[in-house]
Design a protein around this motif. Structure first.
Motif, short mmCIF file in Angstrom:
data_model
loop_
_atom_site.label_atom_id
_atom_site.label_comp_id
_atom_site.label_asym_id
_atom_site.label_seq_id
_atom_site.Cartn_x
_atom_site.Cartn_y
_atom_site.Cartn_z
N THR A 89 148.09 92.99 78.31
CA THR A 89 148.74 92.96 77.00
C THR A 89 148.20 94.10 76.12
OG1 THR A 89 149.16 91.63 75.03
CG2 THR A 89 147.01 91.33 76.06
N LYS A 141 151.90 99.95 77.48
CA LYS A 141 152.98 100.11 78.47
C LYS A 141 154.24 100.68 77.81
CE LYS A 141 152.81 95.67 79.42
NZ LYS A 141 151.64 95.30 78.61
N SER A 142 154.63 100.06 76.66
CA SER A 142 155.88 100.51 76.01
C SER A 142 155.73 101.96 75.54
CB SER A 142 156.24 99.65 74.80
OG SER A 142 155.80 98.35 74.95
N ASP A 154 151.28 83.89 79.65
CA ASP A 154 150.72 84.93 80.53
C ASP A 154 150.66 84.49 81.98
OD1 ASP A 154 149.74 85.33 77.66
OD2 ASP A 154 149.43 87.27 78.63
N ASN A 188 160.00 82.21 70.14
CA ASN A 188 159.57 82.03 71.55
C ASN A 188 160.76 81.80 72.47
OD1 ASN A 188 156.70 82.05 70.88
ND2 ASN A 188 157.06 80.04 69.99
N ARG A 206 146.15 93.94 69.80
CA ARG A 206 146.99 92.75 69.89
C ARG A 206 146.88 91.89 68.62
NH1 ARG A 206 149.29 88.83 74.33
NH2 ARG A 206 149.40 86.97 73.07
N ARG A 240 148.98 93.20 65.74
CA ARG A 240 150.40 93.17 66.15
C ARG A 240 150.95 91.75 66.08
NH1 ARG A 240 151.97 94.07 72.32
NH2 ARG A 240 151.33 91.91 72.36
N ARG A 256 152.16 85.21 63.65
CA ARG A 256 151.06 84.30 64.05
C ARG A 256 149.92 84.41 63.04
NH1 ARG A 256 152.28 84.67 69.88
NH2 ARG A 256 154.54 84.61 69.83
N1 CTP Z 1 153.73 86.45 74.25
C1 CTP Z 1 153.52 85.64 73.15
N2 CTP Z 1 154.50 84.79 72.74
C2 CTP Z 1 155.68 84.71 73.39
C3 CTP Z 1 155.91 85.52 74.53
C4 CTP Z 1 154.91 86.39 74.93
O1 CTP Z 1 152.45 85.69 72.55
N3 CTP Z 1 156.59 83.87 72.95
C5 CTP Z 1 152.67 87.36 74.67
C6 CTP Z 1 152.00 86.95 75.97
O2 CTP Z 1 150.81 86.28 75.63
C7 CTP Z 1 151.75 88.26 76.71
C8 CTP Z 1 152.40 89.31 75.83
O3 CTP Z 1 153.23 88.62 74.91
O4 CTP Z 1 150.36 88.55 76.81
C9 CTP Z 1 153.28 90.26 76.64
O5 CTP Z 1 153.67 91.31 75.83
P1 CTP Z 1 152.81 92.66 75.85
O6 CTP Z 1 152.66 93.12 77.25
O7 CTP Z 1 151.57 92.48 75.06
O8 CTP Z 1 153.78 93.56 75.01
P2 CTP Z 1 154.25 95.04 75.27
O9 CTP Z 1 154.71 95.59 73.96
O10 CTP Z 1 155.21 95.07 76.40
O11 CTP Z 1 152.89 95.70 75.74
P3 CTP Z 1 152.27 97.11 75.45
O12 CTP Z 1 151.52 97.01 74.17
O13 CTP Z 1 151.38 97.34 76.64
O14 CTP Z 1 153.39 98.07 75.34
#
Ligand code: CTP
Length: 250
Positions: free
Chosen positions: A28, A32-33, A83, A116, A166, A169, A176
């Motif tokens: 997380t 990636k994005s 996750d 969600n 995280r 964000r 949250r």
């Molecule tokens: N997640 C969440 N609530 C949801 C769905 C997903 O909190 N309803 C979280 C999960 O805990 C998971 C994360 O979203 O860890 C997946 O998204 P993430 O990979 O963090 O987002 P990207 O923007 O794709 O990642 P990155 O910052 O690497 O680009």
């Protein structure tokens, strides 16, 4: 005789499947994005109309499965494990990727982290493209999905950096509070990363240390993709592909 794309793919160890499917995994908030965005920018695709894009990006989050009423309640309290591989509809992801590989136009739903759930009224049309990036924490977890990728990238960013990204964000963009974010991270996100995501690093063709800040790695990947695009039959019709001048050899 000029080299056919199939010959190029075979010579470079690829099967002759089109489009070129790239999986981008990583923990997380690893970036990636952003890695996907940088790849698209360097290939000059970012500002093109959807219908004209030769490179497109899809998030695995669009394939979270619909929760049962009791799971929804748990999710609202930060007690659902998003996750874990079971949180995803991997069959749907597989079906969509197969359609993409067959050159079909597909609809990919938008995911809403506040409710969600998949948005019932918002989706993205993914038009046939030459290169399709699929990013997500568990894109290499499901063997049938993993086997479809022509190239696998793992974005390897330090876990403190990921947590530091995280927390703000999730508070600012995903509605949250701090306690919920930290509880979810300690109870679900971190253990699931270690159990399900990190072991998939071994499947990667390229590991990108430091994520999106690693411009050298991104340039090398872009070079590889652009070699593929140049050899692809569509390139002759759509030439030039509009790569930025910072790409080596462009
Ligand atoms: N997640 C969440 N609530 C949801 C769905 C997903 O909190 N309803 C979280 C999960 O805990 C998971 C994360 O979203 O860890 C997946 O998204 P993430 O990979 O963090 O987002 P990207 O923007 O794709 O990642 P990155 O910052 O690497 O680009």
């Amino acid at each position: 005789m000029t080299e056919k794309p199939a010959d190029y793919l075979a010579a470079n160890g690829f099967e002759s499947k089109t489009p070129f499917l790239i999986g981008v995994a990583g923990g997380t908030a690893s970036g990636k994005s952003t890695v996907c965005q940088r790849i698209m920018e360097k290939l000059g695709q970012q500002h093109k109309e959807q219908t004209e894009r030769r490179v497109v990006c899809i998030s695995q989050d669009s394939f979270y499965r619909t929760l049962t009423p009791s799971e929804r309640l748990r999710a609202e309290r930060g007690q659902f494990n998003f996750d874990h591989p079971d949180a995803f509809d991997d069959k749907k992801l597989l079906a969509i990727l197969k359609d993409i590989l067959a050159g079909k136009k597909v609809e990919v739903p938008e995911y809403d982290y506040i409710t969600n759930s998949i948005s019932s009224h918002r989706s993205h049309t993914i038009y046939p493209a030459d290169v399709v990036l699929i990013e997500g924490i568990l894109v290499f977890y499901f063997p049938e999905v993993r086997d479809l990728f022509h190239m696998k990238l793992f974005v390897d960013t330090d876990s403190d950096t990921r947590l530091a990204r995280r927390v703000p964000r999730d508070i600012m963009e995903r509605g949250r509070d701090l306690e919920q974010v930290l509880n979810q991270y300690m109870n679900f996100v971190k253990p699931a990363f270690e159990e399900f995501c990190l072991p998939t690093k071994k499947f990667a063709d390229v590991i990108i240390p430091r994520g999106a800040d690693n411009f050298v790695a991104i340039d090398l990947i872009v070079q590889h993709i652009s070699d593929y695009l140049r050899k692809s039959p569509v390139v002759d019709k759509l030439n030039p592909i509009g790569m930025s001048s910072s790409v080596p050899g462009s």
